[in-house]
Scaffold this motif. Structure first.
Motif, mmCIF file in Angstrom:
data_model
loop_
_atom_site.group_PDB
_atom_site.id
_atom_site.type_symbol
_atom_site.label_atom_id
_atom_site.label_comp_id
_atom_site.label_asym_id
_atom_site.label_seq_id
_atom_site.Cartn_x
_atom_site.Cartn_y
_atom_site.Cartn_z
ATOM 1 N N LEU A 115 0.875 -1.068 0.267
ATOM 2 C CA LEU A 115 -0.406 0.003 -0.272
ATOM 3 C C LEU A 115 0.965 1.576 -0.483
ATOM 4 N N ALA A 116 0.918 2.280 -0.884
ATOM 5 C CA ALA A 116 1.493 3.323 -0.902
ATOM 6 C C ALA A 116 0.497 4.039 -1.309
ATOM 7 N N LEU A 117 1.064 5.320 -0.514
ATOM 8 C CA LEU A 117 1.083 6.335 -0.529
ATOM 9 C C LEU A 117 1.711 7.952 -1.317
ATOM 10 N N HIS A 118 1.352 8.825 -1.367
ATOM 11 C CA HIS A 118 2.314 9.954 -1.878
ATOM 12 C C HIS A 118 1.404 10.824 -1.416
ATOM 13 N N ALA A 119 2.391 12.188 -0.627
ATOM 14 C CA ALA A 119 2.195 13.086 -0.413
ATOM 15 C C ALA A 119 2.863 14.566 -0.691
ATOM 16 N N ASP A 120 2.369 15.461 -1.444
ATOM 17 C CA ASP A 120 3.721 16.624 -1.955
ATOM 18 C C ASP A 120 3.107 17.658 -1.097
ATOM 19 N N PHE A 121 2.125 17.764 -0.562
ATOM 20 C CA PHE A 121 1.881 19.104 0.348
ATOM 21 C C PHE A 121 0.788 18.593 1.588
ATOM 22 N N PRO A 122 0.449 19.375 2.926
ATOM 23 C CA PRO A 122 -0.451 19.047 4.051
ATOM 24 C C PRO A 122 -1.740 19.103 3.855
ATOM 25 N N GLY A 123 -2.202 17.279 4.564
ATOM 26 C CA GLY A 123 -3.859 17.486 3.998
ATOM 27 C C GLY A 123 -3.775 16.132 4.315
ATOM 28 N N ALA A 124 -5.145 15.372 3.556
ATOM 29 C CA ALA A 124 -5.538 13.780 3.597
ATOM 30 C C ALA A 124 -4.816 12.946 2.171
ATOM 31 N N VAL A 125 -4.110 12.075 2.293
ATOM 32 C CA VAL A 125 -3.964 11.112 1.089
ATOM 33 C C VAL A 125 -4.023 9.600 1.792
ATOM 34 N N SER A 126 -4.641 9.300 0.699
ATOM 35 C CA SER A 126 -5.822 8.563 0.207
ATOM 36 C C SER A 126 -5.202 6.543 -0.427
ATOM 37 N N SER A 127 -5.700 5.700 -0.614
ATOM 38 C CA SER A 127 -5.837 4.604 -1.733
ATOM 39 C C SER A 127 -6.255 3.395 -0.721
ATOM 40 N N GLU A 128 -6.162 2.416 -1.291
ATOM 41 C CA GLU A 128 -7.583 1.470 -0.887
ATOM 42 C C GLU A 128 -6.563 -0.096 -1.654
ATOM 43 N N VAL A 129 -6.473 -0.933 -0.492
ATOM 44 C CA VAL A 129 -6.491 -2.188 -0.303
ATOM 45 C C VAL A 129 -7.579 -2.710 -0.239
ATOM 46 N N ILE A 183 -4.828 8.989 5.189
ATOM 47 C CA ILE A 183 -3.260 9.683 6.139
ATOM 48 C C ILE A 183 -3.465 11.323 6.240
ATOM 49 N N ASP A 184 -3.877 11.206 7.611
ATOM 50 C CA ASP A 184 -3.162 12.767 7.180
ATOM 51 C C ASP A 184 -2.365 13.369 8.092
ATOM 52 N N VAL A 185 -1.861 14.371 6.336
ATOM 53 C CA VAL A 185 -0.386 14.338 6.849
ATOM 54 C C VAL A 185 -0.200 15.754 7.308
ATOM 55 N N GLY A 186 0.410 15.965 8.569
ATOM 56 C CA GLY A 186 0.054 17.603 8.945
ATOM 57 C C GLY A 186 1.434 18.019 8.382
ATOM 58 N N ASP A 187 1.014 19.733 8.678
ATOM 59 C CA ASP A 187 2.435 20.483 8.711
ATOM 60 C C ASP A 187 3.997 20.105 9.529
ATOM 61 N N ASP A 188 3.817 19.181 10.387
ATOM 62 C CA ASP A 188 5.361 19.018 11.216
ATOM 63 C C ASP A 188 5.618 17.449 10.651
ATOM 64 N N VAL A 189 5.020 16.985 9.930
ATOM 65 C CA VAL A 189 5.655 16.169 8.757
ATOM 66 C C VAL A 189 6.473 16.011 8.214
ATOM 67 N N ALA A 190 7.895 15.418 8.181
ATOM 68 C CA ALA A 190 9.068 16.336 8.025
ATOM 69 C C ALA A 190 9.351 15.283 6.118
ATOM 70 N N PRO A 191 9.659 15.740 5.372
ATOM 71 C CA PRO A 191 9.451 14.996 3.877
ATOM 72 C C PRO A 191 10.037 13.676 4.205
ATOM 73 N N GLY A 192 9.673 12.580 3.193
ATOM 74 C CA GLY A 192 10.988 11.278 3.195
ATOM 75 C C GLY A 192 9.977 10.765 3.939
ATOM 76 N N CYS A 193 10.459 8.995 4.077
ATOM 77 C CA CYS A 193 9.665 7.453 3.111
ATOM 78 C C CYS A 193 9.228 7.117 4.937
ATOM 79 N N TYR A 194 7.590 7.111 5.141
ATOM 80 C CA TYR A 194 7.378 6.780 6.301
ATOM 81 C C TYR A 194 6.605 5.216 6.376
ATOM 82 N N ARG A 195 7.422 3.986 6.479
ATOM 83 C CA ARG A 195 6.991 3.042 6.112
ATOM 84 C C ARG A 195 6.117 2.002 7.925
ATOM 85 N N GLY A 196 5.335 1.417 8.082
ATOM 86 C CA GLY A 196 4.630 0.203 8.742
ATOM 87 C C GLY A 196 4.257 -0.900 8.268
#
Length: 219
Positions: A115-129, A183-196
Motif C-alpha cells: 500500500l503506497a501513498l504519496h503526499a506533496d503537501f499537508p492534508g489527507a492522502v488515500s489509497s485502497e486495499v 492518512i492525515d499528513v500534518g504541517d509538522d511531518v518532515a519529507p521522507g518515507c514512512y513505513r509501517g
C-alpha cells in the motif's frame, strides 16, 4: 437441413435464424470463417513475396537507383518494425512502473503488493486495499489496523492519523471488498518515507507493508 444451407465459402446469408441455436452449425460456420481468414492472410504474405521478387528482378536490369516494389515493401516493413519497437518500449516502461495491487487474502492467510501513498503537501492522502474471502464460510465483519509509520531517522507518523473507510467490512463467503486507507499528513511531518504494517483484526497471519512518501512541494 441446416448443413445444406451453409455454403462452402463460409457465407451465412441463407442461414435461417433457427440455426443460431444449432451448436453443430455454429461450429461449422466458425471453422469456415477461420479458414477464410487464414487464406486471406496467406494471400497477403504471398503478394508481399511476389512484390519483393519482382522488385529484385527489375533492380537487376537497371544500372541506376530506382523505386521498386521491393523498395516499397522494405519501407513498409521498416515502418512496422519501428512502430513495434516503440510499442515494446512503451509497454516495458509501463510494466516497470506498475506495482501489484494491495491485497489481503483472508481465506488463504496471504497478502500481496504494497500500500503506497504519496503526499506533496499537508492534508489527507488515500489509497485502497482489497480484502478477499474466497472460502465458503462467512467471516463476519473485519477491521483493519495500522502501526505507526516510521522513517529511517526516527520520525513518526502516528497510527492515530490513519483512518479506514468503511471502518469495518462484512466479509461474506466468496466476496471481495475494497477499503480506503486515508492518512492525515500534518504541517509538522518532515519529507521522507514512512513505513509501517497493515493488519486485519482476527487474522494473525495476514499483514501488508504500507509506505507513505512525503515530498517537499518543489520536489
Amino acid at each position: 437441413m441446416v448443413s445444406d444451407q451453409i455454403r462452402d465459402d463460409g457465407s451465412i446469408a441463407d442461414l435461417p435464424w433457427a440455426a443460431a441455436f444449432d451448436p453443430a452449425a455454429n461450429a461449422r460456420v466458425l471453422s469456415s470463417v477461420q479458414a477464410r481468414g487464414f487464406r486471406a492472410a496467406t494471400e497477403v504474405v504471398n503478394r508481399f513475396v511476389r512484390l519483393a521478387e519482382e522488385g529484385l528482378d527489375r533492380g537487376g536490369a537497371s544500372d541506376g537507383p530506382a523505386t521498386t516494389p521491393a523498395g516499397d515493401v522494405d519501407r513498409v516493413l521498416s515502418a512496422w518494425q519501428k512502430l513495434a519497437d516503440q510499442l515494446t518500449r512503451t509497454l516495458t516502461a509501463t510494466a516497470a512502473t506498475q506495482t501489484d495491487p494491495a491485497k489481503l487474502d483472508l481465506a488463504n492467510a496471504t497478502a500481496s503488493g504494497q500500500l503506497a501513498l504519496h503526499a506533496d503537501f499537508p492534508g489527507a492522502v488515500s489509497s485502497e486495499v482489497w480484502l478477499h474471502n474466497g472460502g465458503a464460510a462467512d467471516m463476519g465483519k473485519v477491521r483493519l489496523r495500522c502501526s505507526d509509520l516510521l522513517s529511517h531517522d526516527g520520525a513518526v507518523v502516528s497510527a492515530a492519523m490513519v483512518r479506514f473507510e468503511p471502518d469495518a467490512v462484512p466479509m461474506f463467503a466468496r466476496s471481495s471488498r475494497g477499503v480506503t486507507v486515508q492518512i492525515d499528513v500534518g504541517d509538522d511531518v518532515a519529507p521522507g518515507c514512512y513505513r509501517g504494517t497493515l493488519l486485519a483484526d482476527g487474522h494473525a497471519d495476514v499483514w501488508l507493508p504500507i509506505a507513505l512518501t512525503v515530498r517537499t512541494p518543489d520536489a
